[in-house]
Write a protein that holds these residues in place. Structure first.
Motif, PDB file in Angstrom:
ATOM      1  N   GLY A 183       8.237 -56.364  24.313  1.00 39.16           N
ATOM      2  CA  GLY A 183       9.374 -55.738  24.959  1.00 39.16           C
ATOM      3  C   GLY A 183      10.237 -54.978  23.979  1.00 39.16           C
ATOM      4  N   VAL A 184      11.412 -54.602  24.459  1.00 38.07           N
ATOM      5  CA  VAL A 184      12.368 -53.815  23.688  1.00 38.07           C
ATOM      6  C   VAL A 184      13.500 -54.729  23.237  1.00 38.07           C
ATOM      7  CG1 VAL A 184      13.956 -51.853  23.754  1.00 38.07           C
ATOM      8  CG2 VAL A 184      11.821 -51.781  25.073  1.00 38.07           C
ATOM      9  N   PRO A 185      13.875 -54.717  21.957  1.00 35.68           N
ATOM     10  CA  PRO A 185      15.027 -55.529  21.538  1.00 35.68           C
ATOM     11  C   PRO A 185      16.268 -55.196  22.368  1.00 35.68           C
ATOM     12  CG  PRO A 185      13.865 -54.692  19.616  1.00 35.68           C
ATOM     13  CD  PRO A 185      13.262 -53.998  20.815  1.00 35.68           C
ATOM     14  N   LEU A 186      16.982 -56.202  22.809  1.00 32.07           N
ATOM     15  CA  LEU A 186      18.182 -55.973  23.616  1.00 32.07           C
ATOM     16  C   LEU A 186      19.195 -55.127  22.852  1.00 32.07           C
ATOM     17  CD1 LEU A 186      19.953 -56.413  26.082  1.00 32.07           C
ATOM     18  CD2 LEU A 186      20.581 -58.662  25.137  1.00 32.07           C
ATOM     19  N   ARG A 187      19.304 -55.317  21.548  1.00 28.44           N
ATOM     20  CA  ARG A 187      20.275 -54.543  20.776  1.00 28.44           C
ATOM     21  C   ARG A 187      19.996 -53.046  20.869  1.00 28.44           C
ATOM     22  NH1 ARG A 187      17.067 -57.166  17.067  1.00 28.44           N
ATOM     23  NH2 ARG A 187      15.668 -55.810  15.869  1.00 28.44           N
ATOM     24  N   THR A 188      18.716 -52.669  21.020  1.00 27.59           N
ATOM     25  CA  THR A 188      18.371 -51.244  21.144  1.00 27.59           C
ATOM     26  C   THR A 188      19.012 -50.643  22.381  1.00 27.59           C
ATOM     27  OG1 THR A 188      16.255 -51.596  20.003  1.00 27.59           O
ATOM     28  CG2 THR A 188      16.458 -49.606  21.344  1.00 27.59           C
ATOM     29  N   LEU A 189      18.962 -51.374  23.490  1.00 24.55           N
ATOM     30  CA  LEU A 189      19.544 -50.867  24.736  1.00 24.55           C
ATOM     31  C   LEU A 189      21.072 -50.883  24.682  1.00 24.55           C
ATOM     32  CD1 LEU A 189      17.139 -52.561  27.308  1.00 24.55           C
ATOM     33  CD2 LEU A 189      16.932 -50.331  26.182  1.00 24.55           C
ATOM     34  N   LEU A 190      21.645 -51.910  24.060  1.00 25.41           N
ATOM     35  CA  LEU A 190      23.102 -51.951  23.912  1.00 25.41           C
ATOM     36  C   LEU A 190      23.591 -50.801  23.030  1.00 25.41           C
ATOM     37  CD1 LEU A 190      23.580 -55.808  23.440  1.00 25.41           C
ATOM     38  CD2 LEU A 190      24.311 -54.450  25.417  1.00 25.41           C
TER      39      LEU A 190
END
Length: 427
Positions: A183-190
């Motif tokens: 998946g995508v690191p949550l920090r990337t989306l934040l």
């Protein structure tokens, strides 16, 4: 203190040559005698007289029918309804560490919902520079990562707090799985939404919720959100199963499974915790003085022997025996597991199948000899922080008698001379 194993090492070569007793159906022989012919080898069997299935019979592979007993199971009296309930991973029947998705435990608060990837949306809002909504296709365009993590329900082993209750490793410790998530690191989306509006992130939180009817909203400190949380859309190389949050779930490594929100719908940046139902009246521990612990997210070091165990008795007779189980820690990697055969009086250091990995299950083995003696089997895990898995009495001294969640105490199986095992408490 650890006591090294002083007895003779079991000889696998001697065992296979017939010096040790072997299980029913195998060749019986003495060390110096010739083995009797085994018809399963010397005679033509039905499966060797014709053709098997073609490659198009099962387009998506299924478990063979001879392993149909290796399934998740629920406990009917544990909850009022299966819609808001749990089932258990058959850890007693698995080996290695990776849990097949089809065996990985389920926990739902309002049932497993059906959602197409095309209908999926994820909102990032709250104290962000620009609220954003991502589709599934949007998420696939971000740089992705793969990590193996365990997910454990905070109530795993909770029924055992008051004493030995459920007779099987699947039921005492089966609210856990270990899978490779992509998946995508949550920090990337934040960071994509921008966090300047939030100001100092040290005191900020996020609130996450799912698309299902319960939403299962939980608050998570921003420090964890920006560290290793993953917005996952694959497990073990394939799409998530419906019961595991298809098409997208949150992964919160090392922390209780209730935070791993499935069918992830929204991530809100907030000034503080929301104090939702699932983090106040639920998933907190009432102590002896009437106060309650909360924010106890981390799953501390824990272990369990999966075989021999009540659902996996010794059936092969006397001689070489492999004692095996699982260990894990939300604080980091497992560095050592000790095994006791006498209820904790003496300990032998087990062999780790491979070096422990952070927030992932570790398989351990103790290769030993069993000649029909009674055993009180225990495992004791240690992690890279130096933490040692406690006894239940050690936990009770701190938390009293009414706890449920985060029971990581040492488990005991009583193995009888006939190889059967039962759940007992030795604290």
């Amino acid at each position: 203190m650890t006591t090294s194993f002083k007895g003779p090492k079991p000889s696998r070569r001697q065992f296979l040559s017939g010096a040790a007793a072997v299980g029913a159906g195998a060749v019986a022989a003495s060390a110096g005698g010739a083995a009797a012919p085994d018809p399963m080898i010397t005679e033509l069997q039905p499966w060797a007289t014709g053709f098997g299935d073609g490659v198009d019979v099962t387009p998506y592979g299924l478990p063979i029918e001879h392993e149909s007993h290796v399934v998740r199971r629920n406990v009917e009296w544990l909850t009022a309804d299966t819609i808001s309930s749990i089932n258990f991973t058959p850890i007693h029947a698995l080996d290695g560490t990776i849990t097949p998705q089809g065996c990985a435990f389920e926990r739902h608060h309002s049932g497993a919902i059906e959602m197409r990837k095309e209908d999926y949306r994820l909102m990032i809002n709250g104290l962000v520079d620009q609220p954003l909504v991502f589709s599934y296709a949007d998420l696939e365009r971000f740089p992705r990562e793969q990590h193996v993590y365990f997910c454990e329900c905070a109530a795993n082993t909770g029924m055992e707090w008051a004493g030995a209750q459920l007779n099987g490793a699947q039921f005492t410790h089966g609210m856990i799985h270990n899978m490779e998530y992509t998946g995508v690191p949550l920090r990337t989306l934040l960071q994509e939404a921008g966090l300047d509006a939030a100001g100092d992130l040290e005191d900020k939180w996020i609130y996450v919720e799912g698309h299902d009817a319960s939403s299962n909203g939980r608050s998570i400190p921003m420090a964890k959100a920006m560290d290793d949380c993953l917005v996952a859309f694959k497990a073990n190389g394939e799409a998530l199963r419906k019961e595991h949050g298809y098409p997208v779930r949150l992964v919160v490594p090392g922390w209780e499974g209730n935070l791993w929100v499935k069918w992830l719908r929204r991530v809100e940046v907030t000034d503080g915790p929301v104090e939702s139902r699932e983090e106040t009246s639920k998933y907190t521990d009432t102590l002896a003085d009437g106060t309650s612990r909360k924010w106890t997210w981390v799953m501390d070091a824990k272990s369990v022997i999966t075989s021999p165990s009540p659902q996996s008795p010794i059936t092969h007779g006397h001689g070489p025996l492999v004692i095996t189980g699982l260990a894990w820690s939300g604080q980091g990697a497992i560095t050592r597991v000790d095994v006791s055969k006498d209820g904790g009086k003496t300990w032998e250091t087990a062999r780790l199948a491979k070096p422990g990995e952070k927030m992932a299950l570790t398989r351990f083995y103790l290769d030993t000899t069993w000649n029909g003696e009674e055993m009180l089997l225990q495992a004791r895990a240690m992690d890279e922080t130096g933490y040692v898995q406690p006894t239940k009495d050690q936990l009770r001294e701190i938390r009293g008698d009414n706890s449920i969640y985060h029971n990581n105490s040492i488990q005991t199986w009583h193995v009888t001379p006939d190889g059967e095992a039962e759940n007992v408490e030795v604290s």
